[in-house]
Design an enzyme around this catalytic site. Structure first.
Site, mmCIF file in Angstrom:
data_model
loop_
_atom_site.group_PDB
_atom_site.id
_atom_site.type_symbol
_atom_site.label_atom_id
_atom_site.label_comp_id
_atom_site.label_asym_id
_atom_site.label_seq_id
_atom_site.Cartn_x
_atom_site.Cartn_y
_atom_site.Cartn_z
ATOM 1 N N CYS A 517 2.395 5.748 -5.532
ATOM 2 C CA CYS A 517 2.630 6.572 -4.161
ATOM 3 C C CYS A 517 2.922 8.157 -4.520
ATOM 4 O O CYS A 517 3.483 8.430 -3.039
ATOM 5 C CB CYS A 517 3.994 5.655 -2.979
ATOM 6 S SG CYS A 517 5.512 6.218 -4.722
ATOM 7 N N GLU A 562 -1.633 6.523 -1.197
ATOM 8 C CA GLU A 562 -1.303 6.026 -2.228
ATOM 9 C C GLU A 562 -2.721 5.750 -2.876
ATOM 10 O O GLU A 562 -3.700 6.104 -2.081
ATOM 11 C CB GLU A 562 -1.068 4.325 -1.303
ATOM 12 C CG GLU A 562 -0.210 3.821 -2.931
ATOM 13 C CD GLU A 562 0.799 3.540 -2.298
ATOM 14 O OE1 GLU A 562 2.064 3.025 -3.137
ATOM 15 O OE2 GLU A 562 1.407 4.044 -1.357
#
Length: 570
Positions: A517, A562
């Site tokens: 992330c 991401e």
């Protein structure tokens, strides 16, 4: 002139202490004459007292003010600093550092100016060079696009850059900007979204560039070691996708309590003017009132109205601010008294009614493909359910590439899922492996991951979840054959650490898929893995290569991306 932001009036001086730090004007401390509280010269009749003490006190404050703190490595401020340096050029930055002028902002608090945007930062803000005759300096402003001429107001300065409010877009970039795309009435004020005025294709291109820059800036790898970044994988939903939101509000201020006390504690059904329930305003720490969020799921938006009403009706009972929790969940009552093997069919038959969970301790239930996951309301689970099947399928295909050069004997038979959480990757990919082990430090996560394996009726012993020791995390899978093992890493934003990477290099599994992330800490870690492998090149004759890089859009309309990196031992 296309108006995009609101001009913020500066509050009167008696409210200045309530401003967030970055919004307060700079304080100028005198070095000689010291004014008293009434504006007159502070002096003492005895000739050796308070003026000298006050001057020393102010000098200490001035010294503290001049103590500049560099950003935490890999933080959003550090990422921005790299973008600022790239825009100014290394020669300009080096010159300012040599002169010691990198903190000498040419702009005053609340100074307004017009600039032309040069590029977007990786955080989604616009970057513009200060116009002549100002020295080389960067202006950072929200909601503007490259090529646009904008009017801004400076509110804080940092190292070779200043932050500014966007007052207006004077010359819009009509190739990129289309106001009709915006679906939120709070866009341009709320800090949640940055890109609603862009086409979705443009958003995906921008996010691919963020991945490219992250590896250029943070991996310390030669360009030849970094593959061309693949196009960003789109989210099936671009709005109404977010399954968790956390609006917040502040407790009643003292002045409001005193006013209510003076009125005899009279309550009203209307919302007080000072009460805002929502998310932070862009560039400020103050909460703005939000009645709906277009990127949240319909279930959450339907629940938000009654929740807000409940807060309004009970606001005087709160002693401190509160962060609310709203999570989209399948209604678990549809499967009560049903065995795990029957659960999926029952849920499908019930058309999976969704409800809003607001208790941090309650259990949330989500479907990903043909699997069901349960986890506590307070724990982490990806907040865009619509993209989880494409994400897990991509990871599966990365581990099992369809190459004629690879025989079934070359395919991994064992999977290690580090930082496994509630077992998303372990359980989704379990049909493709003979043995799966999820590793976690959190006993609570292990408990729910084990429960989820049972809930999905996985064969006993095929998928287990084990408590890993941070100092020797791979010891719990010491019986796995490295040459037939794939490793998935999905750490928190801070990434992994040197100890983990040392253990990974010693374990030497066939394939590593790193899901992140925070692409910037991922780039750092991938660089450490490849550099560490280079030092061990003589051991076994094989080394890791970075086979592919690709972004996934888990949060459309925002600057977040991401990233999935695939390493192969060759």
């Amino acid at each position: 002139m296309a108006e995009v932001g609101q001009v913020r009036s500066h509050p009167p001086s008696d409210q200045e202490d309530s401003l967030p730090v970055e919004k307060r004007p700079r304080l100028e401390f005198p070095t000689t004459d010291v004014a008293g509280e009434d504006g007159t010269q502070a002096a003492t009749s005895n000739g050796h007292g308070s003026s000298r003490k006050q001057a020393k006190k102010l000098a200490r404050k001035d010294k503290k003010k001049q103590k500049h703190i560099l950003p935490e490595p890999y933080s959003s401020d550090d990422v921005l600093w790299r973008d600022v340096m790239a825009l100014l050029g290394q020669d300009v930055v080096n010159h300012a550092l040599e002169e010691g002028s990198e903190w000498d902002s040419p702009f005053e608090f609340k100074q307004e100016l017009e600039v032309e945007v040069s590029k977007l930062s990786s955080n989604g803000d616009a970057l513009a060079l200060a116009p002549a005759p100002h020295p080389p300096w960067v202006i950072v402003a929200p909601f503007a696009l490259p090529g646009e001429k904008i009017s801004v107001r400076v509110y804080r300065s940092s190292r070779l850059h200043s932050f500014a409010d966007l007052l207006s877009v004077d010359t819009p970039n009509l190739t990129l900007r289309d106001p009709t795309r915006v679906r939120c009435k709070y866009f341009g004020k709320c800090s949640g979204c940055q890109y609603q005025m862009l086409s979705y294709e443009s958003q995906l291109d921008i996010k691919r560039n963020v991945v490219i820059k992250a590896y250029q800036n943070f991996s310390s790898l030669p360009e030849s070691s970094i593959p061309s970044v693949l196009p960003t994988i789109a989210s099936p939903l671009q709005y109404n996708y977010r399954t968790k939101i956390t609006p917040h509000f502040e407790a009643p201020p003292k002045r409001a309590k005193k006013a209510r006390e003076a009125e005899g504690f009279a309550d009203s059904d209307t919302k007080p003017d000072w009460l805002n329930i929502g998310f932070n305003q862009i560039g400020k720490r103050s909460v703005m009132d939000i009645e709906e969020c277009p990127i949240a799921t319909p279930v959450l938006n339907e629940a938000l109205g009654p929740i807000r009403e409940n807060v309004i009706n009970n606001i005087w009972s709160y002693k401190k601010g509160v962060s609310l929790l709203l999570r989209d969940s399948i209604d678990a009552s549809a499967t009560e008294a049903v065995s795990p093997s029957e659960a999926l069919d029952t849920l499908s038959a019930a058309l999976e009614k969704h409800v809003c969970i607001t208790d941090h301790k309650s259990t949330v239930r989500e479907r990903v493909g043909d699997k069901i996951f349960e986890f506590p309301g307070h724990s982490f689970f990806q907040n865009n359910n619509s993209v989880l099947v494409p994400l897990t399928d991509y990871v599966r295909d990365a581990i099992f590439p369809s190459s004629p050069a690879l025989s079934p004997e070359d395919h991994p038979t064992h999977l290690v899922d580090a930082y496994c959480g509630s077992g998303l990757f372990s359980i989704m990919l379990s049909p493709h492996f003979s043995t799966v082990a999820g590793i976690e430090l959190s006993s609570d996560s292990i408990k729910f991951a084990t429960h989820n394996a049972l809930l999905n009726d996985l064969p006993a012993g095929k998928c287990t979840f084990r408590a890993g020791d941070a100092a020797n995390i791979f010891s719990v899978v010491g019986d796995f054959p490295p040459e037939r093992t794939a490793l998935i890493i999905d750490p928190p934003r801070k990434g992994t650490d040197e100890k983990f990477i040392e253990q990974l290099l010693a374990f030497r599994c066939k394939t590593v898929v790193y899901v992140s992330c925070n692409v910037h800490t991922q780039a750092r870690d991938i660089g450490m893995i490849l550099e560490g492998m280079q030092k061990k090149e003589g051991e076994g004759g094989k080394k890791y290569v970075l086979e592919s890089l690709r972004g996934f859009d888990l949060f459309p309309q925002t600057a977040h991306v991401e990233s999935v990196a695939v390493l192969r031992l060759v």
